[in-house]
Structure formats: C-alpha cells, structure tokens
Design an enzyme around this catalytic site. Structure first.
Site, mmCIF file in Angstrom:
data_model
loop_
_atom_site.group_PDB
_atom_site.id
_atom_site.type_symbol
_atom_site.label_atom_id
_atom_site.label_comp_id
_atom_site.label_asym_id
_atom_site.label_seq_id
_atom_site.Cartn_x
_atom_site.Cartn_y
_atom_site.Cartn_z
ATOM 1 N N SER A 7 0.853 -1.183 0.000
ATOM 2 C CA SER A 7 0.000 0.000 0.000
ATOM 3 C C SER A 7 0.891 1.236 0.000
ATOM 4 O O SER A 7 1.619 1.493 0.965
ATOM 5 C CB SER A 7 -0.897 0.014 1.239
ATOM 6 N N HIS A 32 -1.219 -1.217 -4.217
ATOM 7 C CA HIS A 32 -2.531 -0.918 -3.651
ATOM 8 C C HIS A 32 -2.576 0.585 -3.356
ATOM 9 O O HIS A 32 -1.733 1.108 -2.611
ATOM 10 C CB HIS A 32 -2.719 -1.735 -2.370
ATOM 11 N N ASP A 34 -4.608 3.671 -1.860
ATOM 12 C CA ASP A 34 -5.689 4.008 -0.931
ATOM 13 C C ASP A 34 -6.163 5.433 -1.155
ATOM 14 O O ASP A 34 -5.448 6.393 -0.862
ATOM 15 C CB ASP A 34 -5.189 3.845 0.508
ATOM 16 N N MET A 36 -8.818 8.281 -0.198
ATOM 17 C CA MET A 36 -9.713 8.648 0.920
ATOM 18 C C MET A 36 -10.247 10.057 0.737
ATOM 19 O O MET A 36 -9.489 10.959 0.364
ATOM 20 C CB MET A 36 -8.941 8.582 2.238
ATOM 21 N N HIS A 65 -8.194 1.435 -4.273
ATOM 22 C CA HIS A 65 -9.194 1.167 -3.235
ATOM 23 C C HIS A 65 -9.871 2.492 -2.903
ATOM 24 O O HIS A 65 -9.294 3.332 -2.209
ATOM 25 C CB HIS A 65 -8.466 0.569 -2.019
ATOM 26 N N MET A 67 -12.084 4.701 -0.989
ATOM 27 C CA MET A 67 -12.823 4.903 0.261
ATOM 28 C C MET A 67 -13.516 6.255 0.126
ATOM 29 O O MET A 67 -13.129 7.254 0.741
ATOM 30 C CB MET A 67 -11.842 4.859 1.445
ATOM 31 N N MET A 136 -11.788 -5.917 4.689
ATOM 32 C CA MET A 136 -11.025 -5.014 5.550
ATOM 33 C C MET A 136 -10.770 -5.671 6.905
ATOM 34 O O MET A 136 -11.699 -6.164 7.553
ATOM 35 C CB MET A 136 -11.787 -3.699 5.774
ATOM 36 N N ASP A 174 -6.882 -6.518 3.810
ATOM 37 C CA ASP A 174 -6.280 -5.182 3.894
ATOM 38 C C ASP A 174 -6.431 -4.597 5.293
ATOM 39 O O ASP A 174 -7.552 -4.391 5.764
ATOM 40 C CB ASP A 174 -6.983 -4.283 2.856
HETATM 41 C C1 DX5 Z 1 -6.695 1.520 5.468
HETATM 42 C C2 DX5 Z 1 -6.203 1.246 4.062
HETATM 43 C C3 DX5 Z 1 -5.133 0.195 4.045
HETATM 44 C C4 DX5 Z 1 -3.887 0.619 4.758
HETATM 45 C C5 DX5 Z 1 -2.999 -0.553 4.954
HETATM 46 O O1 DX5 Z 1 -7.571 2.572 5.420
HETATM 47 O O2 DX5 Z 1 -7.264 0.795 3.249
HETATM 48 O O3 DX5 Z 1 -4.832 -0.203 2.712
HETATM 49 O O4 DX5 Z 1 -3.183 1.623 4.071
HETATM 50 O O5 DX5 Z 1 -1.925 -0.161 5.720
HETATM 51 P P1 DX5 Z 1 -1.318 -1.079 6.870
HETATM 52 O O6 DX5 Z 1 -0.801 -2.301 6.173
HETATM 53 O O7 DX5 Z 1 -0.268 -0.211 7.458
HETATM 54 O O8 DX5 Z 1 -2.443 -1.417 7.811
HETATM 55 ZN ZN ZN Z 2 -6.705 -0.183 1.243
#
Ligand code: DX5
Ligand code: ZN
Length: 215
Positions: A7, A32, A34, A36, A65, A67, A136, A174
């Site tokens: 990630s 990956h 992320d 947000m 991903h 969010m 998750m 994840d």
């Molecule tokens: C959480 C994200 C994850 C996160 C994973 O909101 O969706 O992908 O970045 O990071 P680690 O492996 O540090 O939990």
């Molecule tokens: Zn993620």
C-alpha cells in the site's frame, strides 16, 4: 503462491519514485492505492494526479481502493490515470452490480469491499459480478492499525462460497497484515495480502516479499 500488494500510503512520498522502483525490483504483484475522501473515512489521502504519477513510474498492476462516499463520480478519472482495478465499498452501494458493470465498460476490473463490521454474508450474493473481494481487517482511514482477527472466518466463508460456486473472484485482505498473520490469512483462503506499514517500514522488504510468495 500468494500475492503481495504494497500500500503506497505507507511509502516515503519524498522518495516516491525510488520507493516504487525498489518494490518493483523485488517483484511485488501489484500496488494498492488508498484513496480517501475525508467523508466516507476520517482522513484524506491522494487523488488521480498521484495515481497518474505512479503509473508513469511503473508498469505494475494498479489496484485502487476507493474509500469514497460517491466513488462512481471518480471512476473515469482513476481509469484515465492508470488504475487497472477499482474497488469500492458495499457500505456506499448496497446494490453494487450496476457499478461493477460501469467499471467493466470503462475497461477495468471491479472490486467490492466490506468493513470489519459488515457481515460477509451481505456481500456473497454479489461476488459473481466482481473480480476481487477486499475484506477489511481494520476500519479504513489510516495505515498502521492493528489487525482485527474477526476477518479470518470471513475469509473462510468467502473462500467456501467462491469455490462451491466455481467463481473466479480473488480475495484480498487489507489492514494490519504483517508477518505475524499473513500465513493465517492465506490458510483461511486469501489470495492477495495488502501490506502498507509491514512492507514499506520493513528492514528486509526482499525477505518479506519472498515469504508471502512462498505461502
Ligand atoms: C486503510 C487502508 C489500508 C492501509 C494498509 O484505510 O485501506 O490499505 O493503508 O496499511 P497497513 O498495512 O499499514 O495497515
Ligand atoms: Zn486499502
């Protein structure tokens, strides 16, 4: 062989190009990403511009991903930026099938995700429409959180559903995944392990990558 998806959220953004290239040299399977929005989750990360930058640095598969409260508004922007697979949350679209179709029409793979407090049974009926199920193992919003063990029976139930129905959906886990729980995720039926902190803060990324590939 299990797959590892670092990630990028946990990478050193001041050295983003080096971080991506180093992971590539080790043979990671995908990145990956992320995304947000500060609304669906209580944090803001980065958007299509950074995804485009990452896509210029690497030819590796990009798994975005989302969010986001209104992910469909941004599908096209992330596709244009180079995402190969886009995952959104069942929490925002309880009837997700039309959005899977929209992603296929845009030429990318479709993923569906559920948070730790959503029963896995809610998502099983939709899996036949999706390339990937993202379970998750933390409440999304931040990297570096503790792995929630309740995800293990959810992985098992999804694996059972996928196998008994002859589906090709892959299972990704994840949140808080590291060397201490990776084997249990894979034994339960996971195909892809997302690792943010565990990968980018690892003193030995090569050994970690090899250990996931050996599972
Ligand atoms: C959480 C994200 C994850 C996160 C994973 O909101 O969706 O992908 O970045 O990071 P680690 O492996 O540090 O939990
Ligand atoms: Zn993620």
């Amino acid at each position: 062989m299990s797959k590892i998806a670092p990630s990028v959220l946990a990478a050193d953004f001041a050295r983003l190009e080096e971080e991506i290239k180093d992971a590539d040299r080790l043979g990671v399977d995908m990145f990956h990403l992320d995304i947000m929005d500060g609304h669906f989750v209580p944090n803001i990360s980065y958007g299509p511009g950074i995804v485009r930058t990452i896509n210029r640095i690497t030819d590796t598969f990009l798994d975005a991903h989302l969010m986001l409260s209104e992910p469909e508004k941004y599908f096209e922007a992330f596709v244009k930026s180079g995402a190969d697979l886009i995952t959104f949350h069942l929490e925002v679209h309880p009837d997700p099938e039309p959005y899977a179709a929209a992603l296929r029409d845009l030429g990318v793979q479709a993923g569906i995700s559920i948070n730790p407090d959503m029963p896995v049974e809610n998502v099983l009926p939709f899996l036949r429409h999706f390339d990937l199920l993202l379970l998750m193992s933390v409440f999304p919003g931040f990297g570096g959180q503790k792995f929630i063990e309740d995800v293990i029976p959810k992985i098992e139930a999804a694996r059972h559903h996928i196998d008994t129905n002859g589906l090709s959906t892959v299972i990704q886990v994840d949140g808080g995944v590291d060397g201490s729980n990776a084997a249990r995720c894979v034994e339960a039926g996971a195909d892809i392990l997302v690792m943010g902190t565990a990968f980018f803060r690892s003193p030995d990324r090569k050994a970690l990558t090899e250990s996931v590939h050996a599972l």
